[in-house]
Design an enzyme around this catalytic site. Structure first.
Site, PDB file in Angstrom:
ATOM      1  CB  SER A 124     -26.690 -24.357  22.488  1.00 57.39           C
ATOM      2  OG  SER A 124     -26.923 -25.521  21.727  1.00 57.39           O
ATOM      3  CE1 TYR A 151     -23.400 -27.228  25.523  1.00 55.18           C
ATOM      4  CE2 TYR A 151     -25.068 -27.799  23.896  1.00 55.18           C
ATOM      5  CZ  TYR A 151     -24.010 -27.016  24.293  1.00 55.18           C
ATOM      6  OH  TYR A 151     -23.546 -26.010  23.480  1.00 55.18           O
TER       7      TYR A 151
END
Length: 336
Positions: free
Chosen positions: A128, A153
């Site tokens: 990501s 995350y």
């Protein structure tokens, strides 16, 4: 025919990737646990779309279930694996941290172990843009260090890259990590800005605009993401013969390991993005300006030179074109 495992197949990106693989005659085993993080009926609709295509088979399994994952890899003998399943969301990680460790860390370990023990030729997995954290040097380059994540995350995604490198080094498992930049498009996630903003505008409800609109995102159309995933999966990662331990490159290694950005390379101001939605819907947005949220990055901007050089692909869909297609899908799917 190649047998490919696609984890997160009922997810937004997973569905599009599986469709591309099936369209060219691959056999796809789609794994998902249909977690209720967002509307499960949307996931079921994506899955129903895939199940109409010859060559697709669905397995409902939780990545964190070690015995189930070991059994799946032993029974299926996958040629390649595309690992897209994860617990997503920056803000959700502030309140539900344990879910990220189970899905993103434990789940990744089970995928790596399955690949290691069962002769998988190449593992391609989703990272990501959030791994760039507090970095301010733009555009974000895979050759820069990413050691200051701003959310759990992001930390789990950086951890996935480190875990992948370990298995590439120890077991000669080729791995390629892909740092996605703000993916949007038809069948998109309801928890992301393109979906939230479009729904609010069409319903005449206010939009929460965080950081008072002073944010930029490298919005990337899902078809470009899916094409990039398939192309990089085709190109098996190899060791970098020029890698220098005295000046280590984070994106390559002596091991068969690679990391790439997949982004549009064209950051869009948040207020401009809202203008595009207004143009596509024919309605004016009602704005509720709010301060920045913990864990949010002010800007994302992808350097995709390595992707272009090695894979021969550059995302090219303009935000005006992509959002028009998304709004069209949204109206049709929800009967608006």
């Amino acid at each position: 025919m190649t047998r490919i495992l696609v984890t997160g197949a009922a997810g937004f990106i997973g569905m599009h990737v599986a469709e591309r693989l099936l369209a060219r005659g691959e056999e796809v085993v789609g794994l998902d646990n249909l977690t209720p993080y967002y509307d499960v009926t949307l996931k079921e609709a994506r899955l129903a779309r895939l199940e109409r295509i010859s060559g697709f088979r669905f397995v409902r399994t939780d990545l964190a279930d070690r015995a189930a994952m070991e059994g799946l890899f032993a029974a299926q003998r996958f040629d390649r694996v595309i690992h897209l399943a994860a617990q997503p969301g920056v803000r959700y990680s502030l309140t539900h941290p344990h879910e990220y460790i189970q899905s993103n860390i434990v789940g990744m370990l089970h995928v790596l172990e399955g690949c290691r023990h069962h002769g998988v030729a190449h593992l391609t997995y989703a990272s990501s843009s959030s791994v760039y954290g507090s970095g301010t040097r733009m555009p974000f380059s895979v050759h820069e260090g990413v050691d200051h994540p701003m959310s759990l995350y992001a930390a789990t995604k950086k951890s996935n890259e480190l875990m992948a490198h370990t298995y590439s080094h120890l077991y000669d498992l080729p791995t390629t990590g892909l740092r996605f930049f703000t993916v949007y498009g038809p069948w998109g996630r309801p928890d992301m800005a393109p979906f939230i903003f479009t729904r609010a505008v069409l319903e005449g409800k206010p939009i929460d605009v965080f950081n008072h609109g002073k944010m930029r995102r490298d919005f990337t159309f899902v078809d470009d993401i899916a094409e990039g995933v398939v192309r990089t999966n085709d190109r098996v990662a190899e060791p970098d013969p020029a890698w220098d331990s005295a000046n280590p490159d984070p994106a390559t290694s002596r091991a068969p390991y690679r990391v790439y950005n997949i982004g549009s390379h064209e950051p869009v101001e948040l207020m401009r993005f809202i203008e595009v939605i207004e143009a596509c819907t024919g309605k004016r947005a009602v704005l509720n300006m709010r301060p920045a949220q913990p864990g949010d990055m002010e800007a994302t901007f992808a350097d995709v030179d390595d992707l272009v050089r090695d894979v021969g692909f550059r995302p090219s869909t303009k935000i005006e074109v992509g959002m028009e297609r998304f709004v069209k899908w949204y109206r049709e799917f929800y009967g608006v």
